[in-house]
Design a protein around this motif. Structure first.
Motif, PDB file in Angstrom:
ATOM      1  N   ILE A   4       2.873 -49.751 -17.789  1.00 36.38           N
ATOM      2  CA  ILE A   4       2.088 -48.738 -18.690  1.00 36.38           C
ATOM      3  C   ILE A   4       0.768 -48.195 -18.034  1.00 36.38           C
ATOM      4  O   ILE A   4      -0.015 -49.286 -17.576  1.00 36.38           O
ATOM      5  N   THR A   5       0.555 -46.904 -18.020  1.00 34.24           N
ATOM      6  CA  THR A   5      -0.754 -46.376 -17.584  1.00 34.24           C
ATOM      7  C   THR A   5      -1.366 -45.413 -18.499  1.00 34.24           C
ATOM      8  O   THR A   5      -0.616 -44.763 -19.342  1.00 34.24           O
ATOM      9  N   LEU A   6      -2.617 -45.898 -19.043  1.00 31.63           N
ATOM     10  CA  LEU A   6      -3.125 -45.221 -20.147  1.00 31.63           C
ATOM     11  C   LEU A   6      -4.619 -44.604 -19.428  1.00 31.63           C
ATOM     12  O   LEU A   6      -5.200 -45.318 -18.562  1.00 31.63           O
ATOM     13  N   SER A   7      -5.163 -43.529 -20.121  1.00 30.80           N
ATOM     14  CA  SER A   7      -6.431 -43.387 -19.702  1.00 30.80           C
ATOM     15  C   SER A   7      -7.220 -42.635 -21.028  1.00 30.80           C
ATOM     16  O   SER A   7      -6.849 -42.110 -21.890  1.00 30.80           O
ATOM     17  N   PHE A   8      -8.478 -43.187 -21.225  1.00 28.06           N
ATOM     18  CA  PHE A   8      -9.296 -43.075 -22.246  1.00 28.06           C
ATOM     19  C   PHE A   8     -10.419 -42.543 -21.796  1.00 28.06           C
ATOM     20  O   PHE A   8     -11.313 -42.849 -21.158  1.00 28.06           O
ATOM     21  N   PRO A   9     -11.353 -41.605 -22.682  1.00 31.28           N
ATOM     22  CA  PRO A   9     -12.594 -41.169 -22.480  1.00 31.28           C
ATOM     23  C   PRO A   9     -13.565 -42.654 -22.775  1.00 31.28           C
ATOM     24  O   PRO A   9     -13.335 -43.024 -23.536  1.00 31.28           O
ATOM     25  N   ALA A  10     -14.414 -42.750 -21.683  1.00 31.57           N
ATOM     26  CA  ALA A  10     -15.314 -43.765 -21.870  1.00 31.57           C
ATOM     27  C   ALA A  10     -16.562 -43.567 -22.716  1.00 31.57           C
ATOM     28  O   ALA A  10     -17.058 -42.233 -22.740  1.00 31.57           O
ATOM     29  N   SER A  11     -17.012 -44.470 -23.447  1.00 28.81           N
ATOM     30  CA  SER A  11     -18.405 -44.033 -24.269  1.00 28.81           C
ATOM     31  C   SER A  11     -19.579 -44.711 -23.915  1.00 28.81           C
ATOM     32  O   SER A  11     -20.485 -44.749 -24.507  1.00 28.81           O
ATOM     33  N   ARG A  12     -19.328 -45.677 -22.881  1.00 25.67           N
ATOM     34  CA  ARG A  12     -20.579 -46.298 -22.416  1.00 25.67           C
ATOM     35  C   ARG A  12     -20.337 -46.768 -21.054  1.00 25.67           C
ATOM     36  O   ARG A  12     -19.178 -46.749 -20.067  1.00 25.67           O
TER      37      ARG A  12
END
Length: 99
Positions: A4-12
């Motif tokens: 599974i490959t996921l990508s999320f915006p980073a907040s820090r």
């Protein structure tokens, strides 16, 4: 085995790398490497087929809490429960935060 490959915006932003857990224990292993980017790239190898939605839900919850740092997260899962998965993920983020 499922990948599974996921990508999320980073907040820090963090610096360094960390490891939590041992896949050979029948649990899971999480490796995090910080990077100067605006996303958290996640690569999961799991023994549990059709678990993509469970992983997406877990990271959506973490994103709502503002806990996702920039970098690469590699997870080797051997059927860990969502609670254990969250603990291992938070452990690597905490370890890098204090490195």
């Amino acid at each position: 085995m499922e990948k599974i490959t996921l990508s999320f915006p980073a907040s820090r932003t963090l610096h360094g790398r960390a490891l939590a857990g041992v896949v050979g224990s029948g649990d899971m292993e999480v490796l995090f490497t910080a990077a100067p980017q605006e996303t958290l790239e996640i690569a999961i190898t799991t023994s549990v087929d059709n678990s993509g939605e469970r992983w997406k839900a877990l990271f959506n919850r973490l994103a709502l809490l503002g806990n996702l740092p920039a970098g690469a997260l590699v997870i080797h899962d051997f059927g860990a429960t969502p609670g254990v998965a969250r603990i291992r993920i938070e452990q690597v983020f905490e370890e890098v935060n204090h490195a």
